[in-house]
Structure formats: C-alpha cells, structure tokens
Design a protein around this motif. Structure first.
Motif, short mmCIF file in Angstrom:
data_model
loop_
_atom_site.label_atom_id
_atom_site.label_comp_id
_atom_site.label_asym_id
_atom_site.label_seq_id
_atom_site.Cartn_x
_atom_site.Cartn_y
_atom_site.Cartn_z
N THR A 55 20.81 54.56 51.36
CA THR A 55 20.62 55.98 51.02
C THR A 55 19.14 56.30 50.85
O THR A 55 18.67 57.37 51.26
CB THR A 55 21.42 56.32 49.75
OG1 THR A 55 22.80 56.08 50.01
CG2 THR A 55 21.23 57.78 49.36
N GLN A 95 25.55 61.15 51.19
CA GLN A 95 26.60 60.35 50.54
C GLN A 95 27.27 61.15 49.43
O GLN A 95 28.49 61.15 49.30
CB GLN A 95 25.97 59.07 49.99
CG GLN A 95 26.96 58.18 49.28
CD GLN A 95 26.33 56.86 48.85
OE1 GLN A 95 25.13 56.64 49.03
NE2 GLN A 95 27.12 55.99 48.29
N ASP A 171 25.68 59.58 55.90
CA ASP A 171 25.59 58.54 54.87
C ASP A 171 26.98 58.30 54.29
O ASP A 171 27.49 59.11 53.54
CB ASP A 171 24.60 58.97 53.78
CG ASP A 171 24.14 57.79 52.92
OD1 ASP A 171 24.66 56.68 53.12
OD2 ASP A 171 23.27 58.00 52.06
N GLU A 172 27.58 57.21 54.68
CA GLU A 172 28.93 56.84 54.26
C GLU A 172 29.93 57.99 54.42
O GLU A 172 30.57 58.41 53.46
CB GLU A 172 28.92 56.37 52.80
CG GLU A 172 27.80 55.37 52.55
CD GLU A 172 28.23 54.18 51.74
OE1 GLU A 172 29.42 54.07 51.44
OE2 GLU A 172 27.35 53.36 51.42
MG LIG Z 1 24.17 54.84 49.44
#
Ligand SMILES: [Mg+2]
Ligand SMILES: Nc1ncnc2c1ncn2[C@@H]1O[C@H](COP(=O)(O)OP(=O)(O)O)[C@@H](O)[C@H]1O
Lengths: 283, 254
Positions: A55, A95, A171-172
């Motif tokens: 991140t 995220q 992000d994820e």
């Molecule tokens: Mg992360």
C-alpha cells in the motif's frame, strides 16, 4: 531541453517506473529501495504478506505518500515535477474504502469524471455505463452507507475508471469479496487489459496473481525479493522434488506460485532479521 | 479538455454539499437575525440610545450580516474538510489531477458562495424592515468577499488540523464568536472607556466589522484605508498559508 510530451512520442516507455524508492514512517522503514518497471499494457501483480509495503508503494505513485528518496515516473511524467500529468493517467481503487459519505453514488461518479476533465454530460454518461456494468444502477441515488461491502468495492473500481485511466491501480480489490464476484471482476479486468489498459494489482491471494498477471513482483519487508512472469519464478524457485513439505508448505500445491511466495517471504524472515541488526550496527 | 473543468467540478461538489443541507447551513442564521430584529428592534431597542444617528437595531444589522458571512464561510470549509478526512474521501481527491491551489480556491469559492449568500439574505430580510439600501454597495461587496476569504481559509486550516469535531466547535465558540462580538457588532467603540477602546483596536474583527458597516450605513470608526488594506492583506496571507499546507499535504499525506 525536449518537452516531456515529445519524449513521449519518440521513445517507447514504461507505464510506471520506480527507481530506488525509500520510505520510512516514524517507527518503521516501509520501503527500502524499491525498483519496479511496468511496461505499457502489462498486467502486473504486486504480491506480499501484510505489512510488506504494498500500500505504501501504491500510495506513493499517486502522491498520497511522500517518499524519502527515489523517483517515480508515470507514462514518462516525473511525479514530483508534473504531478497533474502523472495523476491524469491513473485510476486508483485503494485498499481502504474512501467514498464520500452522504453523496448519492451517481453524483460521486459524475464529480470524479469532472476531476479528470470530463464534461458534465460526458461524465454522467460514463457514470451511467459504469454503474450499470457493476450492477449498481439500482442504487444510483443512495449514499455509501446503503451499500454492502462488495458494492462499495465495485463502486471504487467504477470510480477509478471514470477518468479513462491508461493505468488502473487496484489495492487488494478482491479482499472480502465472495467467489462469484471475484471471478466476474477477474474477467472484467482481463478484458480491460486486453483493450490496452495497464493494470497494477496488489493482492495477498497468490492464485489470483498467478491467474491474471503477466508478471509479478514479490515484496517482503519493503524489498522486492523476486520479479518476473509467474512461470519463470516457479521454475526458478520451486522446491526440489525431494525436499520436505511440512510447516508452511503442508497445504501448498507443489509447483505453484504460492510455494515460491512462501519460500521467498516466509523463509527469509530470519535472514531479514539478521540483515536488519547488521544495518542497525552499521548505522 | 478544458483546463478549468476539474476546478469547477470541485466547486460544484462543495456547493452541492451545503445546498443539500440548506436547513442546517442557510436557514439558521436568517432565523437568528429575525430574532435579533424582534428583540432589539421592537422590544429592547427603543430603550437604547441612537448610535451615530441610527436607531440601535439599524446600527447592529451590518454586524449581524458580517457574522453570518464569517460563520458560514468558516464552518463550510472546516466541516467539509473534516468530514472528507473522516470518510477518507479527501485521499481520493488528493489522488486526482487537481492542483493544490485549485483545491484551496474551490474550498474558498464554495465558502464564499455560502457566506455571501447568508450575508445577503440577512441584509435583504433586515433592510426590508427599514427600507434603506446599502450606502456603498461595492465597499460592502469588498468586505463581504474578503472576510469570507479570510474565514474560509481559517476554516480550511482548522479542518486540516482538527482531530476531533470538538476542536472545531472550540474554535467557533471560544475564539471566533468572542472576537466577533468584541469587534463591535453591538456597539461603537467610541462608546468604550479606555483601555478597552485601545484593546479593541487590536482585534482584527473590528476592522472587518467597521468596513462592513461603512458599506451599509456609511459610518465608520477606524480610518477606512486601514480597514481596506488590513482585510485584503490578511486574506492574502491566509490564502498563501492554505496553498502551502495543501502543497506539503499537511496531515493528509503520509
Ligand atoms: Mg495494504
Ligand atoms: N501511516 C502509517 N504510519 C506508520 N506506519 C505505517 C503507516 N502505514 C503503514 N505503516 C507501516 O508500514 C509497513 C508497510 O505497510 P503497508 O504499506 O500498508 O503494507 P501492505 O499494504 O503490504 O500490507 C507496515 O509495517 C505498516 O505497519
């Protein structure tokens, strides 16, 4: 001096280029000199356990984290010198949910398009298409609070696409999403990538990266420990046939990227610790 | 692409935000003014002497309007930024191509619209009772705009700094309101004994109030040039501070 826009036309360049990036937070060094280059059109995966620095790396690319040193280029634009041009190329789905609380989601998308220079009319049209595509059209007049977790994720991806990005950063994106939706999202991203969008995805679901990505980088404790196409990484790092498969390898399919991942991240923890004490004594 | 689209989009987003909450953002100050007119204009006012030749209620109307502009501008910027920090949508904004100076200008612009809208409505309501137009319209506009810029900027800074909602309320209740009241909303500093008169001269709000009053009623206590230049200089300095804070990502960029 040649203007950046002309350099653009002359040299084939990477969509994202990161050189010697370092970032320390008050009590932890999150990135310890990261080098990554993502060619245009690539589907690139950034893999790493929690806290590895994924991140932080991604946030640096859009200016949400200020690195201590190093350089970031986005489609040839240096982020510090030309932040506007660099950010114009990127759509980010972070995220953590970061959706305006009380604004109806149709408005959120419309405004997002405007931030990237779309006219109101164009933005409304694109917003409608994306809301429909992500099965959110029924919810267009409600705020974020009336959406399920999966809907909020999809909204963030739709929002990231509003500015017609050349590079989509996720992000994820599949964290906490059920299997069916995950598969839908995968095929959507594959299609998008086929049509020319460069994609940078972080995940800690390794099979996701193995399935989707042309190339992956494995990051651990702020360092890239391996980089390359999944097949090559597997060929290079997989366990030997005769090695023992206990401990963390107990439930891992032999010859999978996951095996490589665990070997490179799980098993280096001790070495990493040694290395760190060495660094400290030097300092 | 038209280069101003991102900026105007943020202005639209911010105006949309306060306009949707009109019952909380626009109406209350108007109601408060009506109450002041009832109390000071019709019941108590007749017992208070004229000031500068104006009935008491007329004398305080410019201050009430300025107070509306100031509170509206401050709370617009600070609550918007605070909320955006809270729901993290500020991070989304910071990742867009908008430049720091554009973000600051957009927050100021929307604060300006809310503040000046409130101030104007207060004046329309109040002056319609007494049937007098503002004496120097452009002077009035000048002071409305610059005081709105000052307090929008202050609101931006406060919103960026704030870690709790309480700290914002504290600024409003314990700094801005006393400064406004003591800046001469309800009296002319000519009426104050020393040393209070001297002390009042150091209150920045005094010049803002005084200039606004000149725009509406045509009377003033401080030298006009002071009030004009002081207000503009403070506004410019605070604007510079805001742009700087956005550039370094103060409490926003990790
Ligand atoms: Mg992360
Ligand atoms: N805002 C922050 N302040 C201090 N430390 C942080 C902050 N954000 C992340 N970290 C630390 O930096 C390291 C990397 O975190 P992060 O980039 O979030 O990793 P990942 O996304 O791979 O899980 C972790 O040790 C984390 O605790």
């Amino acid at each position: 001096m040649v203007p950046a826009t002309i350099c653009h036309l002359l040299t084939p360049m990477n969509a994202v280029e990161i050189n010697h990036l370092k970032k320390s937070y008050p009590n932890v060094a999150a990135l310890k000199g990261v080098d990554v280059a993502i060619p245009q059109g690539e589907f690139f995966g950034l893999l790493g356990p929690n806290g590895a620095g994924k991140t932080t790396l991604i946030s640096s690319i859009v200016g949400l984290v200020k690195p201590n040193s190093g350089e970031i280029r986005v489609m040839g634009f240096e982020l510090r010198k030309n932040p506007r041009e660099a950010k114009q190329q990127i759509g980010l789905s972070p995220q953590e949910i970061n959706i305006h609380n009380y604004t109806p989601i149709r408005k959120i998308l419309e405004f997002q398009g405007g931030f990237y220079g779309l006219s109101k009319k164009e933005s409304l049209k694109r917003g409608e298409e994306l809301l429909k595509h992500f099965s959110l059209w029924e919810k267009r007049n409600v705020g974020r609070y009336q959406l399920s977790g999966g809907m909020q994720r999809r909204l963030m991806i739709a929002r990231a696409l509003m500015g017609k990005p050349k590079i989509l950063i996720l992000d994820e994106p599949t964290a906490g999403i059920d299997v069916e939706l995950r598969h839908e999202l995968w095929s959507f991203l594959k299609e998008l990538n086929r049509n020319g969008t460069t994609i940078l995805l972080t995940t800690h679901y390794i099979e996701e990266a193995e399935l989707l990505c042309d190339r992956v980088a494995i990051i651990n404790h702020g360092r890239i420990v391996a980089q390359g196409p999944p097949k090559e990484l597997i060929a290079k790092h997989q366990l030997k046939k005769e090695s023992r498969r206990d401990g963390p390898f107990q439930f891992v399919r032999p010859g999978s990227l996951e095996e490589v991942f665990i070997k490179l991240t799980g098993h280096t923890i001790e070495e990493e610790a040694k290395e760190e004490t060495a660094e400290e004594t030097r300092a | 692409m038209k280069p101003l689209i991102p900026f105007f989009t943020l202005v639209r987003q911010e105006v949309y935000r306060f306009w949707r909450l009109i019952k909380q953002t626009i109406f209350p100050p108007i109601v408060t003014t009506l109450l002041y007119i009832l109390i000071f204009g019709f019941s108590l006012g007749s017992r208070i002497q004229e000031i500068h030749g104006f009935p008491y209620i007329l004398f305080i109307i410019p201050g009430l309007a300025a107070m509306g502009v100031i509170n509206g501008s401050f709370s617009n910027a600070c609550s918007s930024l605070y909320m955006a920090k809270f729901d993290r949508s500020l991070e989304n904004l910071l990742a867009t191509p908008l430049r720091p100076v554009e973000m600051v200008l957009a927050y100021i612009f929307s604060g300006l619209m809310r503040g000046v809208l409130i101030g104007t409505l207060i004046l329309i309501v109040a002056l319609s009772f007494f049937k007098i137009p503002p004496q120097h319209f452009f002077v009035l506009l000048y002071f409305f705009i610059f005081q709105s810029v000052i307090f929008s900027c202050w609101g931006i800074i406060a919103g960026m700094r704030a870690k709790t909602w309480d700290s914002l309320a504290t600024i409003e209740n314990f700094i801005i309101t006393p400064l406004v009241y003591l800046g001469g909303v309800f009296y002319s500093i000519d009426l104050l004994p020393q040393p209070w008169r001297m002390v009042s001269m150091f209150n920045p709000l005094f010049y803002i109030m005084d200039g606004t009053r000149y725009g509406i009623l045509g009377v003033h206590d401080a030298p006009l040039l002071y009030s004009f230049s002081f207000t503009a200089i403070v506004a410019l300095i605070l604007f510079g501070v805001c742009v700087y804070l956005f550039q370094i990502g103060y409490r926003m960029v990790r």
